[in-house]
Design a protein around this motif. Structure first.
Motif, PDB file in Angstrom:
ATOM      1  N   ASN A 181     -15.024  -5.698   5.701  1.00 32.97           N
ATOM      2  CA  ASN A 181     -13.632  -5.872   5.143  1.00 32.97           C
ATOM      3  C   ASN A 181     -12.972  -4.801   5.656  1.00 32.97           C
ATOM      4  OD1 ASN A 181     -15.248  -7.702   2.842  1.00 32.97           O
ATOM      5  ND2 ASN A 181     -13.235  -8.398   3.458  1.00 32.97           N
ATOM      6  N   THR A 195      -5.605   2.757   3.287  1.00 32.34           N
ATOM      7  CA  THR A 195      -6.435   2.110   1.937  1.00 32.34           C
ATOM      8  C   THR A 195      -6.955   3.578   1.346  1.00 32.34           C
ATOM      9  OG1 THR A 195      -7.843   0.641   1.041  1.00 32.34           O
ATOM     10  CG2 THR A 195      -8.493   1.786   3.110  1.00 32.34           C
ATOM     11  N   TYR A 242      -9.590  -3.716   4.736  1.00 33.02           N
ATOM     12  CA  TYR A 242      -8.459  -3.430   3.893  1.00 33.02           C
ATOM     13  C   TYR A 242      -7.074  -2.930   4.535  1.00 33.02           C
ATOM     14  CZ  TYR A 242     -13.177  -2.596   1.395  1.00 33.02           C
ATOM     15  OH  TYR A 242     -14.164  -2.806   1.116  1.00 33.02           O
ATOM     16  N   ASN A 243      -7.061  -3.743   5.647  1.00 35.67           N
ATOM     17  CA  ASN A 243      -5.695  -3.585   6.307  1.00 35.67           C
ATOM     18  C   ASN A 243      -5.701  -2.119   7.186  1.00 35.67           C
ATOM     19  OD1 ASN A 243      -3.705  -4.781   7.762  1.00 35.67           O
ATOM     20  ND2 ASN A 243      -2.078  -4.223   5.936  1.00 35.67           N
ATOM     21  N   ASP A 244      -6.725  -1.550   7.070  1.00 34.03           N
ATOM     22  CA  ASP A 244      -6.886  -0.185   7.734  1.00 34.03           C
ATOM     23  C   ASP A 244      -7.469  -0.085   9.163  1.00 34.03           C
ATOM     24  OD1 ASP A 244      -7.484   2.498   8.263  1.00 34.03           O
ATOM     25  OD2 ASP A 244      -8.113   2.849   6.244  1.00 34.03           O
ATOM     26  N   ARG A 258       0.914  -1.194  -0.123  1.00 33.81           N
ATOM     27  CA  ARG A 258      -0.074  -0.080  -0.092  1.00 33.81           C
ATOM     28  C   ARG A 258       0.893   1.422   0.106  1.00 33.81           C
ATOM     29  NH1 ARG A 258      -4.209   2.802  -1.877  1.00 33.81           N
ATOM     30  NH2 ARG A 258      -4.562   4.769  -0.358  1.00 33.81           N
ATOM     31  N   ALA A 311     -13.464   2.671   0.317  1.00 40.43           N
ATOM     32  CA  ALA A 311     -13.461   1.664   1.396  1.00 40.43           C
ATOM     33  C   ALA A 311     -14.690   1.683   2.063  1.00 40.43           C
ATOM     34  CB  ALA A 311     -12.306   1.269   2.050  1.00 40.43           C
TER      35      ALA A 311
END
Ligand SMILES: O=C(O)C1=C[C@@H](OP(=O)(O)O)[C@@H](O)[C@H](O)C1
Ligand SMILES: C=C(OP(=O)(O)O)C(=O)O
Length: 435
Positions: free
Chosen positions: A385, A346, A387-389, A120, A351
């Protein structure tokens, strides 16, 4: 779906108890970096221990800075505006507060450095900062895509004392130039000129405040021109105690507002240097009762949450929490000036739209900048989800809470460990106070 890779937050009625908020990410990483560049040893109390700060410590150690931990105190042995190691490859993960300041600092260090980050990070723009530095004679190259990390930084030769920096994508570019300016010895003073509307300007105040704590004054000629006298160098104040993180606190303050608290929060102060302290004013304007003590507050709220129409240019992180509150109101809300969400952990605009649709809200994004929110009649149960945030994980947890106007729902959050970026024990604390 990996069964272990989610957390289920069951619909809950009550919030109560007492929690400690960990140290501010923005302050922790600035203090680590400035301590490393200063004269003397800095003892840091209440440093945030999370992915973003651990990666900062790792990078500083690789650059030759001695950092030790004794009990809960970190000791940073400053090396007075120099790093000993001159050929280093540094992994910066997805920490904006690391790659942006280091880009300028390393460009003035007369060595060869590579900065590379997570997948990212390779999509988070850095062009305005790199161009600004290359324009004054520095030598920074893109190793993959033009305008994005990874970066190769070589020895440059500064040719002017006027640095122009665009600050409409991220304030961290200006923070980077401000923190690093005292490393330039060729000129007596450095003039920094930025554009009119600095995004996330409140984070510039954190930078200026902390530089001052280490004896470097940023002279504000006007809102977009700054002057630094380069004979002023960083001198350690000895001991620094990091304030609790107000963005992290915002999830608990919001929890208490949604579910009528009362909640005691330790570690945050009313006269904080963090811009997100604004949340306390917003909540008081909404009718929240907040009792302040030294290092602690108690919050209670028992009104219906109204809709928002608010300019978020100064608090893009807090805006995510505000948006969650707006879902409990009955009317449309408008959140303005969130263009910077395009470039965070993200693309937060996309998102958030996708995930908010899942719980029944309708989102209209105007010009990749403003967000119109039509709240749901009922908050639907959903698998979110992240989004690795980290902030998506934390703010969606709030939707498991019942409010007098609208019930919450069971919320499943994918990859909850992403909160390690800034708040490793978030879900533990959230579960502790919600019943
Ligand atoms: O300087 C800082 O500590 C930060 C500045 C803000 O970023 P931008 O300036 O990129 O908006 C903020 O979103 C980030 O979490 C921390
Ligand atoms: C945008 C954020 O982080 P970073 O410091 O990586 O920009 C954030 O924490 O919300």
């Amino acid at each position: 779906m990996n069964n272990k890779n989610f957390i289920l937050l069951k619909k809950k009625n009550n919030i109560s108890g007492k929690i400690n908020i960990p140290g501010s990410k923005s302050i922790s990483n600035r203090i680590l970096l400035i301590s490393a560049l200063s004269l003397g040893i800095t003892k840091i109390k209440n440093l945030l221990i999370s992915d973003d700060t651990l990666i900062m410590i790792k990078c500083l150690k690789k650059l030759g800075i001695k950092i030790k931990k004794k009990k809960k105190i970190f000791f940073v042995y400053g090396n007075f505006i120099k790093f000993l190691k001159k050929n280093v490859k540094l992994f910066v993960d997805n920490a904006g507060t690391l790659i942006r300041p280091l880009t300028s600092i390393l460009s003035f260090m007369k060595g060869n450095y590579i900065l590379y980050g997570s997948k990212r990070m390779n999509k988070r723009p850095i062009k305005d900062l790199v161009s600004s530095l290359n324009n004054i004679g520095m030598r920074i190259k893109y190793l993959k895509n033009n305008g994005f990390p990874p970066l190769l930084i070589k020895k440059g030769k500064i040719k002017t004392n006027i640095i122009k920096i665009k600050s409409n994508i991220s304030s961290q570019y200006l923070t980077s130039i401000l923190i690093s300016s005292v490393l330039i010895n060729k000129f007596k003073e450095i003039i920094i000129i930025t554009n009119n509307n600095i995004v996330s300007n409140s984070y510039i105040n954190i930078t200026i405040n902390l530089m001052k704590l280490f004896k470097v004054n940023v002279i504000k000629i006007n809102n977009n021109v700054f002057k630094i006298i380069t004979k002023e160098k960083y001198i350690s104040p000895g001991i620094v105690k990091i304030e609790g993180d107000l963005t992290s606190a915002s999830y608990f303050l919001a929890s208490s507002v949604i579910s009528k608290g009362p909640l005691k929060i330790k570690g945050i102060i009313k006269n904080s240097i963090q811009g997100d302290v604004k949340f306390l004013d917003i909540l008081e304007d909404m009718g929240a009762k907040i009792n302040y003590q030294d290092n602690e507050l108690e919050i209670y709220y028992n009104k219906i949450i109204k809709n928002f129409n608010i300019d978020c240019i100064n608090f893009p992180d807090l805006a995510m929490t505000l948006l969650m509150l707006s879902l409990y109101s009955n009317n449309i809300s408008l959140f303005k000036n969130l263009y910077s969400w395009n470039f965070k952990e993200t693309n937060r605009l996309n998102a958030m739209k996708k995930e908010l649709n899942k719980i029944g809200a309708k989102i209209n994004i105007i010009n990749r900048n403003d967000i119109l929110v039509i709240p749901p009649k009922y908050i639907k149960s959903a698998f979110i989800n992240t989004y690795n945030d980290h902030r998506i994980a934390m703010c969606f947890s709030l939707l498991s809470l019942n409010n007098i106007n609208k019930l919450g729902s069971n919320i499943l959050i994918e990859n909850p460990k992403c909160v390690f970026k800034t708040f490793p024990n978030y879900f533990k604390l959230f579960k502790k106070i919600s019943k």
